[in-house]
Design an enzyme around this catalytic site. Sequence first.
Site, PDB file in Angstrom:
ATOM      1  N   ARG A 225       0.861  -1.181   0.000  1.00 54.55           N
ATOM      2  CA  ARG A 225       0.000   0.000   0.000  1.00 54.55           C
ATOM      3  C   ARG A 225       0.899   1.234   0.000  1.00 54.55           C
ATOM      4  O   ARG A 225       1.998   1.217   0.584  1.00 54.55           O
ATOM      5  CB  ARG A 225      -0.904   0.043   1.236  1.00 54.55           C
ATOM      6  N   HIS A 273      -1.763  -0.226  -9.728  1.00 53.69           N
ATOM      7  CA  HIS A 273      -2.446  -1.127  -8.783  1.00 53.69           C
ATOM      8  C   HIS A 273      -2.974  -2.371  -9.504  1.00 53.69           C
ATOM      9  O   HIS A 273      -4.168  -2.678  -9.461  1.00 53.69           O
ATOM     10  CB  HIS A 273      -3.585  -0.390  -8.051  1.00 53.69           C
TER      11      HIS A 273
HETATM   12  P1  NDP Z   1      -1.879 -10.671   5.599  1.00 47.88           P
HETATM   13  O1  NDP Z   1      -2.758 -10.018   6.611  1.00 47.88           O
HETATM   14  O2  NDP Z   1      -2.027 -12.130   5.350  1.00 47.88           O
HETATM   15  O3  NDP Z   1      -0.344 -10.409   5.968  1.00 47.88           O
HETATM   16  C1  NDP Z   1       0.114  -9.224   6.500  1.00 47.88           C
HETATM   17  C2  NDP Z   1       1.520  -9.447   7.035  1.00 47.88           C
HETATM   18  O4  NDP Z   1       2.032  -8.217   7.540  1.00 47.88           O
HETATM   19  C3  NDP Z   1       1.556 -10.462   8.183  1.00 47.88           C
HETATM   20  O5  NDP Z   1       2.699 -11.265   8.092  1.00 47.88           O
HETATM   21  C4  NDP Z   1       1.632  -9.563   9.416  1.00 47.88           C
HETATM   22  O6  NDP Z   1       2.250 -10.162  10.546  1.00 47.88           O
HETATM   23  C5  NDP Z   1       2.491  -8.439   8.876  1.00 47.88           C
HETATM   24  N1  NDP Z   1       2.322  -7.224   9.687  1.00 47.88           N
HETATM   25  C6  NDP Z   1       1.211  -6.513   9.909  1.00 47.88           C
HETATM   26  N2  NDP Z   1       1.452  -5.487  10.730  1.00 47.88           N
HETATM   27  C7  NDP Z   1       2.756  -5.566  11.061  1.00 47.88           C
HETATM   28  C8  NDP Z   1       3.604  -4.808  11.896  1.00 47.88           C
HETATM   29  N3  NDP Z   1       3.158  -3.739  12.564  1.00 47.88           N
HETATM   30  N4  NDP Z   1       4.904  -5.184  11.994  1.00 47.88           N
HETATM   31  C9  NDP Z   1       5.363  -6.264  11.338  1.00 47.88           C
HETATM   32  N5  NDP Z   1       4.613  -7.039  10.516  1.00 47.88           N
HETATM   33  C10 NDP Z   1       3.327  -6.678  10.380  1.00 47.88           C
HETATM   34  O7  NDP Z   1      -2.076  -9.852   4.243  1.00 47.88           O
HETATM   35  P2  NDP Z   1      -1.826 -10.352   2.750  1.00 47.88           P
HETATM   36  O8  NDP Z   1      -0.507 -11.004   2.682  1.00 47.88           O
HETATM   37  O9  NDP Z   1      -2.995 -11.088   2.258  1.00 47.88           O
HETATM   38  O10 NDP Z   1      -1.803  -8.949   1.981  1.00 47.88           O
HETATM   39  C11 NDP Z   1      -0.859  -7.950   2.310  1.00 47.88           C
HETATM   40  C12 NDP Z   1      -1.257  -6.639   1.666  1.00 47.88           C
HETATM   41  O11 NDP Z   1      -1.071  -6.689   0.258  1.00 47.88           O
HETATM   42  C13 NDP Z   1      -2.742  -6.263   1.801  1.00 47.88           C
HETATM   43  O12 NDP Z   1      -3.024  -5.730   3.077  1.00 47.88           O
HETATM   44  C14 NDP Z   1      -2.908  -5.243   0.689  1.00 47.88           C
HETATM   45  O13 NDP Z   1      -2.600  -3.962   1.203  1.00 47.88           O
HETATM   46  C15 NDP Z   1      -1.841  -5.658  -0.331  1.00 47.88           C
HETATM   47  N6  NDP Z   1      -2.428  -6.136  -1.590  1.00 47.88           N
HETATM   48  C16 NDP Z   1      -2.094  -5.500  -2.751  1.00 47.88           C
HETATM   49  C17 NDP Z   1      -2.567  -5.940  -3.956  1.00 47.88           C
HETATM   50  C18 NDP Z   1      -2.160  -5.275  -5.223  1.00 47.88           C
HETATM   51  O14 NDP Z   1      -2.652  -5.631  -6.294  1.00 47.88           O
HETATM   52  N7  NDP Z   1      -1.259  -4.321  -5.182  1.00 47.88           N
HETATM   53  C19 NDP Z   1      -3.462  -7.097  -4.042  1.00 47.88           C
HETATM   54  C20 NDP Z   1      -3.747  -7.695  -2.771  1.00 47.88           C
HETATM   55  C21 NDP Z   1      -3.242  -7.232  -1.596  1.00 47.88           C
HETATM   56  P3  NDP Z   1       1.584 -11.446  11.248  1.00 47.88           P
HETATM   57  O15 NDP Z   1       1.768 -12.573  10.250  1.00 47.88           O
HETATM   58  O16 NDP Z   1       2.372 -11.648  12.464  1.00 47.88           O
HETATM   59  O17 NDP Z   1       0.144 -11.117  11.466  1.00 47.88           O
HETATM   60  C1  OXD Z   2      -6.618  -5.883  -2.524  1.00 46.62           C
HETATM   61  C2  OXD Z   2      -6.035  -5.155  -3.618  1.00 46.62           C
HETATM   62  O1  OXD Z   2      -6.459  -5.465  -1.390  1.00 46.62           O
HETATM   63  O2  OXD Z   2      -6.416  -5.385  -4.767  1.00 46.62           O
HETATM   64  O3  OXD Z   2      -7.236  -6.935  -2.751  1.00 46.62           O
HETATM   65  O4  OXD Z   2      -5.166  -4.293  -3.410  1.00 46.62           O
END
Ligand code: NDP
Ligand code: OXD
Length: 310
Positions: A225, A273
């Site tokens: 993001r 995106h």
């Molecule tokens: P998840 O919720 O599965 O994973 C998030 C990860 O970030 C976890 O490992 C979590 O730790 C870690 N995390 C969160 N907060 C912290 C922190 N404060 N310090 C350290 N680590 C942290 O999300 P996804 O993997 O499914 O997706 C990640 C992001 O990708 C989404 O939130 C979205 O913003 C983005 N996205 C972008 C897309 C695009 O097309 N550009 C498409 C889809 C998603 P823990 O495992 O310990 O909870």
């Molecule tokens: C999502 C994305 O969050 O597309 O699914 O970014």
Amino acid sequence: MALNVLFAAHDGLWADYKDHLPVAFANAGLDVDLSRDHAPADVDYIVFAPHPALTDFTPFTRTKGVLSLWAGVETIVTNETLTQPLARMVNPGLTQGMVEWVTGHVLRHHLGMDRHIHTQDGTWDQTVPPLAPERKVCVLGLGALGAACAEAIAALGFDVSGWSRSQKSIAGVTCFAGDAGMTDALKDAEIVVLLLPNTADTENALNAETLALLAKGAFIVNPGRGPLIDDDALLAALDSGQVAHATLDVFRVEPLPADHPYWAHPRVTVTPHIAAETRPETAAAVIAANIKRCEAGEPMHNLVDRGAGY
Ligand code: NDP
Ligand code: OXD
């Protein structure tokens, strides 16, 4: 009696899902009346993507769950009218797409592909890139997407570190956790991939201080993001050479305004995106399976932790 499922998302998504969801519900053995027009008080489940028409969840008095079509839930997680369980999107198509996009951009920077794509001027430049084990890649965020990307990059032989809130164990990846672990994960990294959610704790995760931890001339790849990066700090690091190139898929304001410095910057790649798209076919199956779980009295998969913000 049929379950009333409200599809609350924009027209384009309805076109994508109106055929896939009924098939998925039938395959899951669910009797569902799927509509965009159910009266709020009659709705059992909401399939949701951010939409100005639905910001107040108060009238949905019998709704048992909200199923987001998006993985990132920052625009809904703070909505105080939403008291029902909220599941975010995790599906194989989305994960596969992210692995392909991230791996492609990591390899592009690792191999120095731009040198040959942009310099066809008769220069016989035989610069040989290091092999993957000599290249340190850091993945910030080891959730559904980050873990799959870290694993795929590690499988190619890269020296991969990763960082998350809770400690992880991923084959071939040196995993760090918590605030202190971030420094260890980023130290001397040559390529950084951001797959953190957008929360109060992750805003500006890459800033002047953390960018300085990287190897000189590092590459940034951000499909997470926009707010994860302090844009001014990144532009300064690009100017100083601390960062050689940034590939950015997400921004604080989207679409990225035409006059934003990233568009014109010679060492920034903007993608709109599109890193990974939720695929209707696999996503519909995930939604149906989650509703089935809820109907069986089990908690939905991929529940959002409101306190943590993701
Ligand atoms: P998840 O919720 O599965 O994973 C998030 C990860 O970030 C976890 O490992 C979590 O730790 C870690 N995390 C969160 N907060 C912290 C922190 N404060 N310090 C350290 N680590 C942290 O999300 P996804 O993997 O499914 O997706 C990640 C992001 O990708 C989404 O939130 C979205 O913003 C983005 N996205 C972008 C897309 C695009 O097309 N550009 C498409 C889809 C998603 P823990 O495992 O310990 O909870
Ligand atoms: C999502 C994305 O969050 O597309 O699914 O970014």
